[in-house]
Scaffold this motif. Structure first.
Motif, PDB file in Angstrom:
ATOM      1  N   TYR A 191       0.817  -1.216   0.000  1.00  0.00           N
ATOM      2  CA  TYR A 191       0.000   0.000   0.000  1.00  0.00           C
ATOM      3  C   TYR A 191       0.855   1.273   0.000  1.00  0.00           C
ATOM      4  CZ  TYR A 191      -3.496   3.492   1.225  1.00  0.00           C
ATOM      5  OH  TYR A 191      -4.303   4.605   1.232  1.00  0.00           O
ATOM      6  N   PHE A 192       1.556   1.542   1.080  1.00  0.00           N
ATOM      7  CA  PHE A 192       2.229   2.830   1.206  1.00  0.00           C
ATOM      8  C   PHE A 192       3.200   3.110   0.058  1.00  0.00           C
ATOM      9  CE2 PHE A 192       0.951   2.301   5.673  1.00  0.00           C
ATOM     10  CZ  PHE A 192       0.423   3.566   5.922  1.00  0.00           C
ATOM     11  N   MET A 193       4.100   2.180  -0.223  1.00  0.00           N
ATOM     12  CA  MET A 193       5.110   2.442  -1.252  1.00  0.00           C
ATOM     13  C   MET A 193       4.518   2.521  -2.659  1.00  0.00           C
ATOM     14  SD  MET A 193       7.667   3.068   0.571  1.00  0.00           S
ATOM     15  CE  MET A 193       8.878   3.309  -0.736  1.00  0.00           C
ATOM     16  N   PRO A 194       3.596   1.619  -3.049  1.00  0.00           N
ATOM     17  CA  PRO A 194       3.021   1.779  -4.389  1.00  0.00           C
ATOM     18  C   PRO A 194       2.160   3.033  -4.528  1.00  0.00           C
ATOM     19  CG  PRO A 194       2.023  -0.085  -3.255  1.00  0.00           C
ATOM     20  CD  PRO A 194       3.207   0.330  -2.443  1.00  0.00           C
ATOM     21  N   VAL A 195       1.430   3.425  -3.459  1.00  0.00           N
ATOM     22  CA  VAL A 195       0.654   4.664  -3.527  1.00  0.00           C
ATOM     23  C   VAL A 195       1.592   5.856  -3.735  1.00  0.00           C
ATOM     24  CG1 VAL A 195      -0.710   6.271  -2.128  1.00  0.00           C
ATOM     25  CG2 VAL A 195      -1.389   3.895  -2.294  1.00  0.00           C
ATOM     26  N   TYR A 196       2.743   5.821  -3.068  1.00  0.00           N
ATOM     27  CA  TYR A 196       3.724   6.887  -3.256  1.00  0.00           C
ATOM     28  C   TYR A 196       4.267   6.853  -4.688  1.00  0.00           C
ATOM     29  CZ  TYR A 196       7.643   9.999  -2.279  1.00  0.00           C
ATOM     30  OH  TYR A 196       8.529  11.037  -2.294  1.00  0.00           O
ATOM     31  N   MET A 197       4.501   5.671  -5.233  1.00  0.00           N
ATOM     32  CA  MET A 197       4.961   5.540  -6.613  1.00  0.00           C
ATOM     33  C   MET A 197       3.951   6.146  -7.584  1.00  0.00           C
ATOM     34  SD  MET A 197       5.820   1.990  -8.697  1.00  0.00           S
ATOM     35  CE  MET A 197       4.093   1.453  -8.677  1.00  0.00           C
ATOM     36  N   LEU A 198       2.665   5.867  -7.364  1.00  0.00           N
ATOM     37  CA  LEU A 198       1.617   6.421  -8.217  1.00  0.00           C
ATOM     38  C   LEU A 198       1.536   7.940  -8.060  1.00  0.00           C
ATOM     39  CD1 LEU A 198      -1.074   3.662  -7.597  1.00  0.00           C
ATOM     40  CD2 LEU A 198       0.085   4.118  -9.760  1.00  0.00           C
ATOM     41  N   HIS A 199       1.695   8.411  -6.837  1.00  0.00           N
ATOM     42  CA  HIS A 199       1.697   9.851  -6.571  1.00  0.00           C
ATOM     43  C   HIS A 199       2.827  10.541  -7.344  1.00  0.00           C
ATOM     44  CE1 HIS A 199       1.810  13.617  -4.272  1.00  0.00           C
ATOM     45  NE2 HIS A 199       3.095  13.393  -4.067  1.00  0.00           N
ATOM     46  N   ALA A 201       4.012   9.663 -10.036  1.00  0.00           N
ATOM     47  CA  ALA A 201       3.669   9.653 -11.464  1.00  0.00           C
ATOM     48  C   ALA A 201       2.492  10.582 -11.767  1.00  0.00           C
ATOM     49  CB  ALA A 201       3.318   8.230 -11.900  1.00  0.00           C
ATOM     50  N   GLY A 202       2.022  11.306 -10.740  1.00  0.00           N
ATOM     51  CA  GLY A 202       0.943  12.264 -10.949  1.00  0.00           C
ATOM     52  C   GLY A 202      -0.449  11.710 -10.746  1.00  0.00           C
ATOM     53  N   LEU A 203      -0.559  10.525 -10.177  1.00  0.00           N
ATOM     54  CA  LEU A 203      -1.865   9.888  -9.989  1.00  0.00           C
ATOM     55  C   LEU A 203      -2.221   9.863  -8.507  1.00  0.00           C
ATOM     56  CD1 LEU A 203      -1.507   6.823 -12.406  1.00  0.00           C
ATOM     57  CD2 LEU A 203      -2.321   9.141 -12.917  1.00  0.00           C
ATOM     58  N   GLU A 204      -3.427  10.344  -8.179  1.00  0.00           N
ATOM     59  CA  GLU A 204      -3.868  10.398  -6.801  1.00  0.00           C
ATOM     60  C   GLU A 204      -5.031   9.436  -6.576  1.00  0.00           C
ATOM     61  OE1 GLU A 204      -2.003  11.900  -4.760  1.00  0.00           O
ATOM     62  OE2 GLU A 204      -0.821  12.999  -6.263  1.00  0.00           O
ATOM     63  N   GLN A 205      -4.961   8.733  -5.462  1.00  0.00           N
ATOM     64  CA  GLN A 205      -5.985   7.759  -5.092  1.00  0.00           C
ATOM     65  C   GLN A 205      -7.350   8.440  -4.952  1.00  0.00           C
ATOM     66  OE1 GLN A 205      -6.857   4.737  -1.306  1.00  0.00           O
ATOM     67  NE2 GLN A 205      -4.864   5.735  -1.539  1.00  0.00           N
ATOM     68  N   SER A 235      14.542   6.885  14.079  1.00  0.00           N
ATOM     69  CA  SER A 235      14.941   6.109  12.900  1.00  0.00           C
ATOM     70  C   SER A 235      13.787   5.936  11.924  1.00  0.00           C
ATOM     71  CB  SER A 235      15.445   4.724  13.329  1.00  0.00           C
ATOM     72  OG  SER A 235      16.522   4.814  14.221  1.00  0.00           O
ATOM     73  N   PHE A 236      12.564   6.087  12.422  1.00  0.00           N
ATOM     74  CA  PHE A 236      11.384   5.844  11.603  1.00  0.00           C
ATOM     75  C   PHE A 236      10.791   7.134  11.026  1.00  0.00           C
ATOM     76  CE2 PHE A 236      11.784   2.309  14.525  1.00  0.00           C
ATOM     77  CZ  PHE A 236      11.533   1.199  13.729  1.00  0.00           C
ATOM     78  N   GLU A 237      11.442   8.274  11.256  1.00  0.00           N
ATOM     79  CA  GLU A 237      10.876   9.549  10.823  1.00  0.00           C
ATOM     80  C   GLU A 237      10.759   9.674   9.312  1.00  0.00           C
ATOM     81  OE1 GLU A 237      13.257  12.540  12.634  1.00  0.00           O
ATOM     82  OE2 GLU A 237      12.330  12.304  14.624  1.00  0.00           O
ATOM     83  N   SER A 238      11.600   8.953   8.566  1.00  0.00           N
ATOM     84  CA  SER A 238      11.569   9.065   7.103  1.00  0.00           C
ATOM     85  C   SER A 238      10.258   8.561   6.499  1.00  0.00           C
ATOM     86  CB  SER A 238      12.743   8.290   6.497  1.00  0.00           C
ATOM     87  OG  SER A 238      12.644   6.899   6.802  1.00  0.00           O
ATOM     88  N   PHE A 239       9.471   7.829   7.294  1.00  0.00           N
ATOM     89  CA  PHE A 239       8.218   7.293   6.774  1.00  0.00           C
ATOM     90  C   PHE A 239       7.098   8.329   6.745  1.00  0.00           C
ATOM     91  CE2 PHE A 239      10.462   3.535   8.287  1.00  0.00           C
ATOM     92  CZ  PHE A 239      10.314   2.676   7.207  1.00  0.00           C
ATOM     93  N   VAL A 283       1.238  10.971   1.982  1.00  0.00           N
ATOM     94  CA  VAL A 283       0.715  10.824   0.620  1.00  0.00           C
ATOM     95  C   VAL A 283      -0.442   9.829   0.593  1.00  0.00           C
ATOM     96  CG1 VAL A 283       1.267   9.932  -1.682  1.00  0.00           C
ATOM     97  CG2 VAL A 283       2.844  11.502  -0.537  1.00  0.00           C
ATOM     98  N   ALA A 284      -0.345   8.794   1.435  1.00  0.00           N
ATOM     99  CA  ALA A 284      -1.397   7.781   1.508  1.00  0.00           C
ATOM    100  C   ALA A 284      -2.546   8.203   2.420  1.00  0.00           C
ATOM    101  CB  ALA A 284      -0.811   6.456   1.996  1.00  0.00           C
ATOM    102  N   GLY A 285      -2.494   9.436   2.923  1.00  0.00           N
ATOM    103  CA  GLY A 285      -3.569   9.929   3.774  1.00  0.00           C
ATOM    104  C   GLY A 285      -3.468   9.483   5.207  1.00  0.00           C
ATOM    105  N   VAL A 286      -2.277   9.083   5.639  1.00  0.00           N
ATOM    106  CA  VAL A 286      -2.070   8.613   7.008  1.00  0.00           C
ATOM    107  C   VAL A 286      -0.950   9.435   7.631  1.00  0.00           C
ATOM    108  CG1 VAL A 286      -1.361   6.669   8.453  1.00  0.00           C
ATOM    109  CG2 VAL A 286      -2.784   6.272   6.449  1.00  0.00           C
ATOM    110  N   GLU A 287      -1.135   9.840   8.866  1.00  0.00           N
ATOM    111  CA  GLU A 287      -0.077  10.490   9.605  1.00  0.00           C
ATOM    112  C   GLU A 287       0.376   9.562  10.723  1.00  0.00           C
ATOM    113  OE1 GLU A 287      -0.627  14.490  10.803  1.00  0.00           O
ATOM    114  OE2 GLU A 287      -1.810  15.024   9.033  1.00  0.00           O
ATOM    115  N   LEU A 288       1.658   9.568  11.017  1.00  0.00           N
ATOM    116  CA  LEU A 288       2.184   8.658  12.020  1.00  0.00           C
ATOM    117  C   LEU A 288       1.534   8.875  13.391  1.00  0.00           C
ATOM    118  CD1 LEU A 288       5.987   8.466  11.200  1.00  0.00           C
ATOM    119  CD2 LEU A 288       4.099   7.108  10.300  1.00  0.00           C
ATOM    120  N   LYS A 289       0.997  10.077  13.609  1.00  0.00           N
ATOM    121  CA  LYS A 289       0.332  10.348  14.884  1.00  0.00           C
ATOM    122  C   LYS A 289      -1.053   9.755  14.964  1.00  0.00           C
ATOM    123  CE  LYS A 289      -1.630  14.771  13.397  1.00  0.00           C
ATOM    124  NZ  LYS A 289      -1.638  16.243  13.594  1.00  0.00           N
TER     125      LYS A 289
END
Length: 289
Positions: free
Chosen positions: A144-152, A154-158, A270-274, A280-286
């Protein structure tokens, strides 16, 4: 959740003995037995009854339906540890109620791709505009997260440029593609390389469309915060022995972790890069509290 009691198997037996010789709670309550086995929450690895399941070395297994259920099982002290991919690990650590015992560092390789049938007119990521795309799980890194970012990228939004469905796992995504319910299934590059039974399509039946970026941390072993120091150390030592390069092939879907550099007791930073990719996937770590 379904609780299974399985014997330690011959695969990686020394580490299995180490992990079963320390204190842990059962799924119902903390035990009085100091020799109770380590318990682990996991998603089913596959349906092949003949395949070795590497998590069996931990002896007590609780199957759960999705990634966030693993997090909840650890937070509630129902299990000792869970092995998760990067994003659900980041979400879990951000709650402040789950510890990362071991982090498997990224290898710099693409994590995800989107798969189409070989006769599909889709040739590029941009061609997924106007299509229906299957994702494994809303908390899945590779599904989910990585492919949604890949699509983003490429200019495509879920929800605007393509329709997303959640198949309940990678196997469900593949089944939806095979049955013509979706135009593409986004999954882990690693699964396409493993072949059957993890990936059901033979050469010539499918094509990969696009590749996502790599992840700084590809996965983690999460633990309940009530683990004592001795048990934490035994688990970390056992993980290092189990997830070693010589065991990569036998670890199946966990094989990529075997070749990864391991960091014990990684800092939450260490996990901040996520955070950016999750947004982009509409989720915040908080969001997971």
């Amino acid at each position: 959740m379904r609780r299974l009691t399985l014997p330690a198997v011959g695969l990686l037996g020394v580490a299995a003995l180490a992990l079963t010789g320390c204190q842990s709670p059962s799924a119902e309550a903390a035990p009085a037995d100091p020799n109770a086995p380590i318990t682990i929450a996991t998603l089913p690895v596959g349906d092949d009854p003949t395949a070795e399941n590497p998590v069996e070395v931990f002896a007590e297994i609780t199957d759960v339906p999705d990634y966030l259920s693993v997090v909840e099982a650890i937070r509630a002290d129902h299990v000792d540890i869970g092995i998760m991919s990067g994003f659900p690990s980041a979400l879990a650590v951000n709650t402040g109620e789950v510890d990362a015992l071991v982090a498997f560092q990224g290898d710099g390789k693409p994590v995800s791709t989107c798969v189409v049938l070989n006769d599909s007119p889709i040739q590029t990521v941009e061609d997924l505009e106007g299509t229906t795309v299957a994702f494994a799980d809303q908390a899945s890194s590779s599904g989910y997260f990585m492919p949604v970012y890949m699509l983003h990228e490429a200019g495509l939004e879920q929800g605007t440029d393509y329709e997303a469905i959640f198949a309940g796992g990678h196997e469900g995504s593949f089944a939806a593609l095979e049955q013509g319910q979706v135009d593409a299934a986004c999954t882990a590059v690693m699964l396409t390389e493993l072949g059957a039974p993890m990936f059901p399509f033979a050469d010539g039946e499918w094509r990969a469309v696009g590749e996502s970026p790599a992840m700084d941390i590809q996965g983690a072993v999460l633990g309940r915060q009530s683990l004592d120091a001795e048990t934490r150390k035994v688990i970390q030592d056992g993980i290092a022995e189990v997830f070693s390069p010589e065991n990569a092939e036998r670890l199946g879907a966990y094989g990529s972790f075997a070749a990864a550099e391991q960091t014990t007791d990684p800092e939450s930073s260490s996990f901040e890069s996520f955070a950016e990719i999750a947004a982009v996937a509409g989720v915040e770590l908080k969001d997971l509290k």
